[in-house]
Design a protein around this motif. Sequence first.
Motif, mmCIF file in Angstrom:
data_model
loop_
_atom_site.group_PDB
_atom_site.id
_atom_site.type_symbol
_atom_site.label_atom_id
_atom_site.label_comp_id
_atom_site.label_asym_id
_atom_site.label_seq_id
_atom_site.Cartn_x
_atom_site.Cartn_y
_atom_site.Cartn_z
ATOM 1 N N GLU A 120 0.837 -1.207 0.000
ATOM 2 C CA GLU A 120 0.000 0.000 0.000
ATOM 3 C C GLU A 120 0.871 1.257 0.000
ATOM 4 O OE1 GLU A 120 -3.224 0.287 -0.468
ATOM 5 O OE2 GLU A 120 -3.377 -1.899 -0.649
ATOM 6 N N ALA A 121 1.971 1.213 0.783
ATOM 7 C CA ALA A 121 2.868 2.377 0.825
ATOM 8 C C ALA A 121 3.426 2.643 -0.568
ATOM 9 C CB ALA A 121 4.003 2.126 1.815
ATOM 10 N N LYS A 122 3.827 1.577 -1.228
ATOM 11 C CA LYS A 122 4.409 1.710 -2.566
ATOM 12 C C LYS A 122 3.355 2.269 -3.534
ATOM 13 C CE LYS A 122 8.194 1.338 -4.490
ATOM 14 N NZ LYS A 122 9.327 2.115 -4.149
ATOM 15 N N LYS A 123 2.127 1.726 -3.437
ATOM 16 C CA LYS A 123 1.057 2.212 -4.338
ATOM 17 C C LYS A 123 0.767 3.685 -4.110
ATOM 18 C CE LYS A 123 -1.595 -2.057 -4.164
ATOM 19 N NZ LYS A 123 -2.824 -2.570 -3.560
ATOM 20 N N ARG A 124 1.032 4.169 -2.892
ATOM 21 C CA ARG A 124 0.770 5.568 -2.561
ATOM 22 C C ARG A 124 1.973 6.456 -2.851
ATOM 23 N NH1 ARG A 124 -3.023 2.763 0.137
ATOM 24 N NH2 ARG A 124 -4.631 3.824 1.335
ATOM 25 N N GLY A 125 2.951 5.903 -3.506
ATOM 26 C CA GLY A 125 4.053 6.742 -4.014
ATOM 27 C C GLY A 125 5.330 6.695 -3.194
ATOM 28 N N ALA A 126 5.401 5.852 -2.150
ATOM 29 C CA ALA A 126 6.624 5.825 -1.332
ATOM 30 C C ALA A 126 7.832 5.503 -2.209
ATOM 31 C CB ALA A 126 6.494 4.785 -0.219
ATOM 32 N N ALA A 127 8.919 6.241 -1.987
ATOM 33 C CA ALA A 127 10.135 5.990 -2.759
ATOM 34 C C ALA A 127 10.799 4.719 -2.249
ATOM 35 C CB ALA A 127 11.092 7.176 -2.614
ATOM 36 N N VAL A 128 10.716 4.521 -0.932
ATOM 37 C CA VAL A 128 11.338 3.357 -0.304
ATOM 38 C C VAL A 128 10.300 2.690 0.576
ATOM 39 C CG1 VAL A 128 13.063 2.644 1.410
ATOM 40 C CG2 VAL A 128 13.621 4.425 -0.262
ATOM 41 N N SER A 129 10.164 1.387 0.424
ATOM 42 C CA SER A 129 9.259 0.650 1.306
ATOM 43 C C SER A 129 10.005 -0.587 1.790
ATOM 44 C CB SER A 129 7.977 0.279 0.542
ATOM 45 O OG SER A 129 7.141 -0.523 1.339
ATOM 46 N N VAL A 130 10.206 -0.667 3.105
ATOM 47 C CA VAL A 130 10.974 -1.776 3.678
ATOM 48 C C VAL A 130 10.063 -2.532 4.637
ATOM 49 C CG1 VAL A 130 12.977 -2.408 5.111
ATOM 50 C CG2 VAL A 130 13.131 -0.453 3.550
ATOM 51 N N GLY A 131 10.061 -3.860 4.515
ATOM 52 C CA GLY A 131 9.270 -4.672 5.435
ATOM 53 C C GLY A 131 10.159 -5.703 6.109
ATOM 54 N N VAL A 132 10.092 -5.792 7.427
ATOM 55 C CA VAL A 132 10.859 -6.836 8.123
ATOM 56 C C VAL A 132 9.915 -7.703 8.938
ATOM 57 C CG1 VAL A 132 13.089 -5.647 8.294
ATOM 58 C CG2 VAL A 132 11.402 -5.312 10.079
ATOM 59 N N ASP A 133 10.231 -8.973 8.965
ATOM 60 C CA ASP A 133 9.455 -9.907 9.777
ATOM 61 C C ASP A 133 10.407 -11.032 10.184
ATOM 62 O OD1 ASP A 133 6.087 -10.399 9.981
ATOM 63 O OD2 ASP A 133 7.419 -12.057 10.559
ATOM 64 N N THR A 134 10.258 -11.499 11.421
ATOM 65 C CA THR A 134 11.176 -12.537 11.908
ATOM 66 C C THR A 134 10.866 -13.906 11.318
ATOM 67 O OG1 THR A 134 9.713 -12.529 13.814
ATOM 68 C CG2 THR A 134 11.877 -11.556 14.138
ATOM 69 N N TYR A 135 9.689 -14.076 10.751
ATOM 70 C CA TYR A 135 9.282 -15.399 10.280
ATOM 71 C C TYR A 135 9.532 -15.510 8.770
ATOM 72 C CZ TYR A 135 6.409 -19.635 10.057
ATOM 73 O OH TYR A 135 5.964 -20.915 9.868
ATOM 74 N N ALA A 136 10.565 -16.318 8.431
ATOM 75 C CA ALA A 136 11.038 -16.359 7.038
ATOM 76 C C ALA A 136 9.949 -16.748 6.027
ATOM 77 C CB ALA A 136 12.243 -17.294 6.931
#
Length: 479
Positions: free
Chosen positions: A47-63
């Motif tokens: 959603e962030a990317k669709k709203r124009g974010a230049a950088v979108s980073v997601g982290v999660d501990t569960y591979a």
Amino acid sequence: MTYQTFPGEGPGHSDSISKLKALGFPGRMDGLSYLDIGCNEGFFCFEAKKRGAAVSVGVDTYAPYIDNARERGQRYNLDVDFRVGDIFDVEGQFDYILVASVLHYIKEPILFFRKVFSLLNPNGTLLLEVGVTDNDRDLTRVFRDDTDYVYPSLKFLAKNWLRDFDVNLFGESVPQVGDPVNRKVFHCHKIQSVYLAPPSASALSAISQVEGQRIDADQYFLPAVPRSLARVPEQQKEIFKAGDKFDGDVVLAFKSIAHDRSIVNYVVDVLNEAVRFQGGSKHTFVEGRIVPFISEQLSARLKPSEGFRVFRMATCDAEGSIQIGQTGAIDVQNTADVRADIEKFGAQAWAERYLLQNRTPNRALFERITKQKAYWLGPIDVPVADLIPMSGPGRKYHEDQAEWDRRADQIAKAVNSPDDIPPSIAFVRDEEDGSRKLVLADGAHRHEAFSRRGFKTMPVLLWFDNEALYMSYQARIAA
Ligand SMILES: C[S@@+](CC[C@H](N)C(=O)[O-])C[C@H]1O[C@@H](n2cnc3c(N)ncnc32)[C@H](O)[C@@H]1O
């Protein structure tokens, strides 16, 4: 079944589309950077990317979640940087950080929020969705799915884990089956108070009681270790030369170059960078012989819109002597600075901060003004004789009498005019004889000091817990 709900894929456990709205997820993020801690399969990162974010980073501990998220990213053709890990694996600065339905998994929330603070841009927003209890306990343990989870109360969350943030309740989040406590959404902003202070013993002893980052401004200009002069900017060379000429006396050195605009701009640039580079904690103290013209320009650079709140503590005059109040941390603000702060942040915010961060915090008054809606007028000049202090000669002492007297004496010696120190805080009291008196809820030492100095008036901020009374005084003052 997935946890998040992706369009066209049937429902997941969490109604992610409704959650978008409940979070107050920004409509546009053009050119901004976004970080999602516990991103799961990446719904909000997309959603962030669709709203124009230049950088979108997601982290999660569960591979496996990250594997699915990457696969979705390819499918949607959206460039999101997905990583297996937790917040401590992330570096950089972000305009938005989302922490949704994750906090109950975090074992060290104090370290966690310190890290969030360091990752958030000065004017960034933390979107936090979290279960909070409404009981009186700081923390409540809940046994669920064979695991203990701990949920904070609203008060504990704001005053403890989020103490470095300005916390605004945005609203309720989307309830989910099995939720042990209600989820709420908070929008949090960084507060970074910057105190500009000369190295006076009293200012230093006051700030030494506050945890924070100290920046030695003098050392930025006259460093202990000599550098190759060939590599320093022209303005710095001029400062070195002046420093040499005045035997390392920074005040005299600055005075001799104060007429040079390019040097002043350079000094302000360097200090501005120092705050942004070395600051990063809630309280940053810039210590040094900061002469007023530098202090003023630096304050203007550190903008409230970026999360900076600047307090100019006692400043040095050109000869290096302290100009205003020597009584403690914020109480060395003068009335003009206070007026400017009130204009920017409002009287309530100024009073709250002043009462708590003063060297001798007035918690009792803080509790009173925050418990109910308070109305403010002023600062206005009130005749000293019309004010009733709550402690001092002939009244109760809330501290050792000799110490009380010493402080009053210290203020009396430090002030040159009634406006050299911050206003006192007073409220209106109806007397038995039907008259009305102004009672000083904060400022008894100042009142005594003013009487000793023979000042006729003192600046007072008036607070009311009653709208009608407030309106009638407003009309009276206007008249
Ligand atoms: C209940 S889900 C919430 C997912 C997503 N934030 C949302 O609101 O739709 C919690 C997620 O946090 C992840 N998680 C748990 N502990 C974590 C940690 N210490 N750091 C990062 N992610 C974590 C879990 O793997 C899971 O994907």
